[in-house]
Design a protein around this motif. Sequence first.
Motif, PDB file in Angstrom:
ATOM      1  N   LYS A 349      40.753  46.822  41.132  1.00  0.00           N
ATOM      2  CA  LYS A 349      40.782  45.394  41.428  1.00  0.00           C
ATOM      3  C   LYS A 349      41.905  44.986  42.373  1.00  0.00           C
ATOM      4  CE  LYS A 349      37.198  44.371  39.105  1.00  0.00           C
ATOM      5  NZ  LYS A 349      35.988  43.928  39.833  1.00  0.00           N
ATOM      6  N   LEU A 383      41.176  39.467  35.844  1.00  0.00           N
ATOM      7  CA  LEU A 383      41.598  40.826  35.520  1.00  0.00           C
ATOM      8  C   LEU A 383      41.781  40.996  34.013  1.00  0.00           C
ATOM      9  CD1 LEU A 383      42.428  43.513  36.849  1.00  0.00           C
ATOM     10  CD2 LEU A 383      44.765  42.633  36.938  1.00  0.00           C
ATOM     11  N   ARG A 386      38.557  41.617  32.012  1.00  0.00           N
ATOM     12  CA  ARG A 386      38.091  43.002  32.017  1.00  0.00           C
ATOM     13  C   ARG A 386      38.973  43.891  31.138  1.00  0.00           C
ATOM     14  NH1 ARG A 386      34.376  44.264  35.944  1.00  0.00           N
ATOM     15  NH2 ARG A 386      33.932  42.624  37.463  1.00  0.00           N
TER      16      ARG A 386
END
Length: 453
Positions: A349, A383, A386
């Motif tokens: 990411k 973020l 996840r």
Amino acid sequence: MHHAEDDVTLTLILPWFPILLGVGVGGRLLGRTRGLFLGILSALFWVVLVQASVGPAVWKDPWTVATIVAGAVAIAAMGRWSGERPIDQPLPTTSAEPPTDVNMIIRSDECLAPLQQLSAAMDQFDDWLDEHRDDSDPWPKFNELVRSVMYQCCKATHIKPYHLRSEGEELVPLNEPDPLVDIEPLSARRGIVGHVVTTGRSYVAGDITQGELVEQLARESQNTMAWCFAIRQGTSPLGAVVVGQLGIAPDRNTPLLRATERLISQFWCTLCEAIRSRSAVQDDPVSGLLTRPAFLRRAKESLRDSYQEGEPVAVAVIALEGLRELSDSGRWEVADEVVREVSNVLRRKMRMDDRVGRFDGSRFLLLLRRVDSELASLIVAQLMSRLTGVCRNHGRWHGVVEVRCGVAGSGTERPDLRTLVFRALAQCRRARLENTPIASDLGPISVMNGAVV
């Protein structure tokens, strides 16, 4: 009586003739004066040798005495005569310095020039490696170094160094290709370049010793090629260097070409080893991310670049709570697996110019460029969504692992990196105390399905 005279004659002649020849050769080498001196000494030696062989009776016969005197004079005369040189031939110099030959000096300089160029290339690489060994991607600059060195050593131009991909099927340029130009990868198994890479044998245009089939492969190549050689580390291929034009005659400079090949290969392998050793020191063995010292060094450079461009910067600290309990209970493999999963998410990411590293056993550091605190909170919220899905997989970890994050931005100030990290760590502690997933220097943030609430 007749037999006795024959014995004396043989005793006189047998040693006299080889002595005479030796004096002639020695006088030619030594010159007239030294040759005469050598002749006199050799005549005395001959006389002593005859007397030792025949005895004192040799001086009782006048004919024998006359023969001995004539032979001695002949030996001395041979030394003087053989030492004479033609009038137009100069006498040997007595100077300590050998005679100077301009052509010899020119040829010597021509032989030394390539050695000096190779030596200068080694010094150039040493300086280059000291400057660029810590670059995140030193290969584009190494590409320029290879071009420079090969031009200096061999007057080579139109040089294209290629890296062999890990799959071993394609060769890619060392420098960054133009994104607007569609470049087809070069095969590592086909054509003349593939032949060079797989066999390790260099190709030089016009070399008849390579065989007709190799020349046919070269003719079928789309690009004109003057020289191509492989880069190998032991038996493992690493890449290839393709040269379009050579400014020297390859048939008369084969040793120079081979020396340059080995020099470039040595530079290439040395850089590979430097990168590996750097990775061993800078990369965390479990997560594969930067260690804390390496992160702080890289992040400091990125922060300086951002401030020079007038860009905002944000730092985030991500903490895994419950990881310590897994390790304390003897489940180190599970704890390491959690760290690897989290690291993979962070790596996927992050943008190319962002920085991510492992701060300690349970915390990670992120530096996000060109974002303020509010935008950084939005990015971190996605973020965290996840990461929460990974860490709360209780069936897989058989334990409780929670994720928390603290965010701090540069704002209107220009704080240094240590200050930003300290503020992000403080926000991460506040998130734990307030039992919230994310705490920012703008206030607490709640996350639901990846969105900031």
